[in-house]
Enzyme design. Structure first.
Site, PDB file in Angstrom:
ATOM      1  N   CYS A   1       0.837  -1.044  -0.018  1.00  0.00           N
ATOM      2  CA  CYS A   1       0.127   0.008   0.059  1.00  0.00           C
ATOM      3  C   CYS A   1       1.030   1.236   0.022  1.00  0.00           C
ATOM      4  O   CYS A   1       2.018   1.115  -0.406  1.00  0.00           O
ATOM      5  CB  CYS A   1      -0.876  -0.089   1.130  1.00  0.00           C
TER       6      CYS A   1
ATOM      7  N   HIS B   1      41.851  21.030   3.390  1.00  0.00           N
ATOM      8  CA  HIS B   1      40.598  20.210   3.265  1.00  0.00           C
ATOM      9  C   HIS B   1      39.380  21.181   3.015  1.00  0.00           C
ATOM     10  O   HIS B   1      39.202  21.661   3.984  1.00  0.00           O
ATOM     11  CB  HIS B   1      40.493  19.203   4.528  1.00  0.00           C
TER      12      HIS B   1
END
Length: 693
Positions: A29, A615
């Site tokens: 469903c 980074h």
């Protein structure tokens, strides 16, 4: 822990239900996988409940089993049915003599499986219509919103062709609902669904409905002077037949198909297989269309009107009681899938009265449910519970935007016993509020979400009631917590211990100090480079080195970084910079030992052996280079200020990643000190870290 891909989840679910050989049938469903199994005892419910991607499980009688997935259910269903091993599913299990005798005895003892079958019949007749009902309700909501703002008279009797057409878009679902229900009900009872649809359609054709109130020979219409209502009766083959407009009726097709199933299966036993295709549908229609028109139709209308009138009486004579009962009842009906009969009554009310009075109080239950989920979400953010935050966010979105409560119920509420009492308090307060305010009606069948608020009248009363329900449940859950004090202390301790263990593991060896996809960046001190560093180390001792900002922005300490690897200094001491722009430059003279393919990280070794990592962003490796324009390559010599890359910061943030740029000294342990300078706004090239050997 990451949620497994649907393919992997499909295989794990298949194992959990006992393998493909144990599956008799599988449907789904809006939120649940629905299994009919050969042997329900083979299910490993604990293992299924533990799967990421599974919100909950619901065992049922008769070897039926439900698994709540949420919005991704269609994809998981598709993956399961397409698994090669599913070729072994769907085959009836062989029954021994003992099995057959046991089934007969079970029927004789009058067990309650029949009750499950009854509600399954009701639910499965409506459940496949969830999507079109939701679609129709949103069309109504949009039209009602335009009406509320005075842009169009949605309820005008002389609307333009444009709005007559818009009406047809949603009325198509509600008017022809009996045919759709008949199709689903027939399919549920394992007979030809098109026969069920055809029987129901016969009493909804323009020819049939056109006789109501007409001067067709054989049709008489009488008017009740007291009530102002009229009733038409057609004399067909000399017999009186009450005429009704069956558009929007739901009880008629449910009653009709139940009897049709007996007729259809009886005819299949009478006719040989080689002629069944012709004669079984023919005689089924020949028998059932007159029965529906003469008997079942009027009976179904009477039953539906009677139930609606009874609830209407309660709503009119004890509105506060009615407004409390409905929202207090739903939290127990929905988990069991027993709420569809009430939904059928809502549709019946709209068809017979022109409005429905159940959906208003029901809305307070839904919003109390969503409020409890919001409380859990706030707590998960406060206590840094990643998995619960993700679960609550998805459940809350499904609720407030789609009006679907199952993700909240199965994903959260039913797993923590402290939530339900607080949610029920929200239901109670919301119900009392809507009762005191005099009730709320709607002329449309609508899923109670933020988008459908305009279909309720008076809208302001509805907004007040659902707001009270939402914020009551949210506050009670947030301030009381959905965990006990002991559970909270234990969960938080486990969270902190896991974070510390992860950081410690990464800090143990330089090669383990970075995430798996970034390990290559820590190899800047390995091999010949390490030798070069050690060779120059003694000559460089006592000297200092200034590392310059690789990007313009605000300098912050690593302790403020929301990443345990950097904040624990596992990658060395350094700084973070909240970037003002996306131009990344070299912070120091040296050699680019590593340039990540994705462009998010750069490893530089200076002449004296200092290893520097730049980074860009947190977890930006997941972007796979999108938004990164790299201007250098590994092995290249760079001078401080040389252009390394351009980064699209908006793309980084849109992908859900912090844009902070980190600069650390990977071999901090070899240095006398690494001294960051934080709390300043800098331009690229400004000294921000002093390294002393």
């Amino acid at each position: 822990m990451n949620t497994p891909k649907t393919g992997a989840l499909a295989e794990m679910i298949l194992r959990g239900v006992g393998g493909p050989e144990n599956i008799e049938s599988l449907t789904h469903c809006a939120t649940r996988l629905r299994f009919q199994l050969h042997d329900g005892t083979k299910v490993d419910q604990a293992a299924l409940d533990a799967l990421d991607g599974v919100m909950g499980t619901v065992p049922q009688s008769g070897d039926r089993f439900q698994i709540v997935i949420g919005g991704a259910v269609a994809g998981v269903y598709s993956d399961i049915v397409n698994l090669p091993s599913m070729s072994k599913a769907g085959k009836p299990a062989a029954k021994s003599d003992a099995d057959v005798k046991a089934e007969i005895r079970a029927k004789g003892r009058g067990r309650f499986a029949w009750l499950d079958n009854f509600f399954e019949y009701l639910s499965d007749s409506f459940r496949p219509l969830l999507g079109v009902l939701l679609g129709a309700s949103l069309i109504i909501a949009i039209a009602s919103m335009l009406d509320a703002f005075g842009l169009v008279d949605f309820r005008s009797a002389d609307k333009s062709a444009t709005w007559v057409f818009v009406d047809a878009m949603w009325r198509s679902v509600l008017y022809f609902l009996p045919i759709m229900v008949a199709y689903n009900a027939a399919k549920k009872l394992k007979i030809d669904p098109w026969v069920g649809a055809a029987v129901m359609a016969a009493v909804m054709t323009p020819n049939f409905t056109g006789m109501i109130g007409s001067k067709t020979p054989g049709v008489t219409t009488t008017t009740n002077a007291t009530l102002g209502t009229s009733e038409s009766v057609a004399h067909v083959f000399g017999l009186p037949m009450q005429l009704n407009d069956y558009g929007g009726q739901v009880f008629v097709p449910l009653l009709m198909v139940a009897l049709l199933a007996l007729v259809y299966k009886g005819l299949k036993r009478i006719f040989p297989e080689n002629v069944q295709m012709v004669f079984v549908p023919f005689f089924s229609m020949l028998i059932m269309i007159p029965l529906t028109a003469f008997l079942i139709g009027p009976l179904g209308v009477w039953a539906g009107n009677g139930l609606g009138s009874g609830l209407s009486w309660l709503n009119g004579h004890a509105p506060i009681v009615f407004a409390i009962v409905i929202p207090m009842l739903y939290p127990f009906l929905v988990p069991l899938g027993l709420h569809w009969p009430l939904n059928a009554l809502m549709l019946q009310n709209i068809n017979t009265l022109g409005y429905d009075f159940i959906q208003g109080p029901m809305g307070t239950w839904n919003f109390a449910c969503f409020g409890a989920t919001a409380g859990v979400l706030l707590l998960s953010i406060r206590h840094r519970e990643t998995m619960m935050r993700q679960t609550a966010t998805g459940a809350l979105a499904a609720g407030v935007l789609g009006g679907i409560s199952e993700p909240s119920l199965y994903g959260i509420h039913l797993r923590f016993k402290r939530i339900y009492p607080r949610m029920l308090a929200g239901c109670l307060v919301g119900g009392v509020t809507i009762g005191i305010l005099g009730g709320v009606n709607t002329e449309a069948f609508a899923f109670t979400s933020l988008l459908t608020i305009p279909v309720f009248d008076p809208m302001i009363k509805y907004i007040i009631a659902i707001s009270v329900a939402f914020f009551t449940a949210m506050a009670l859950v947030y301030f009381a917590d959905y965990r006990t004090k002991e559970e909270r202390a234990q969960v938080n301790a486990e969270r902190d211990a896991a974070a510390a263990e992860k950081a410690a593991a990464k800090a143990t060896v330089p090669a383990q100090a970075v995430k798996a996809e970034e390990r290559e960046l820590v190899t800047v001190g390995a091999g010949t480079g390490a030798s070069a560093g050690s060779a120059t180390g003694s000559a460089a001792e006592g000297k200092s080195l200034e590392l310059k900002a690789p990007v313009a922005g605000r300098v912050i300490g690593l302790g403020e970084i929301e990443d345990p690897v950097f904040s624990s200094r596992a990658l060395g001491e350094g700084v973070g910079i909240e970037p003002a722009d996306g131009r990344i430059v070299a912070p120091v003279d040296g050699e680019l030992i590593t340039v990540a393919d994705t462009g998010h990280a750069y490893g530089i070794r200076t002449a004296d052996g200092t290893e520097v990592l730049v980074h860009v962003g947190i977890d930006t490796v997941q972007m796979k280079g999108d938004g990164f324009d790299v201007h250098v390559k590994a092995g290249q010599k760079v001078t401080a200020g040389d252009h390394l890359a351009d980064v699209d910061l908006d793309a980084v943030r849109a992908a859900g990643h912090p844009a902070v740029t980190l600069m650390t000294v990977l071999n901090t342990a070899e240095m006398t000190s690494v001294e960051p300078r934080v709390g300043q706004d800098v331009t690229a090239g400004t000294p921000v870290v002093t390294v002393r050997r």
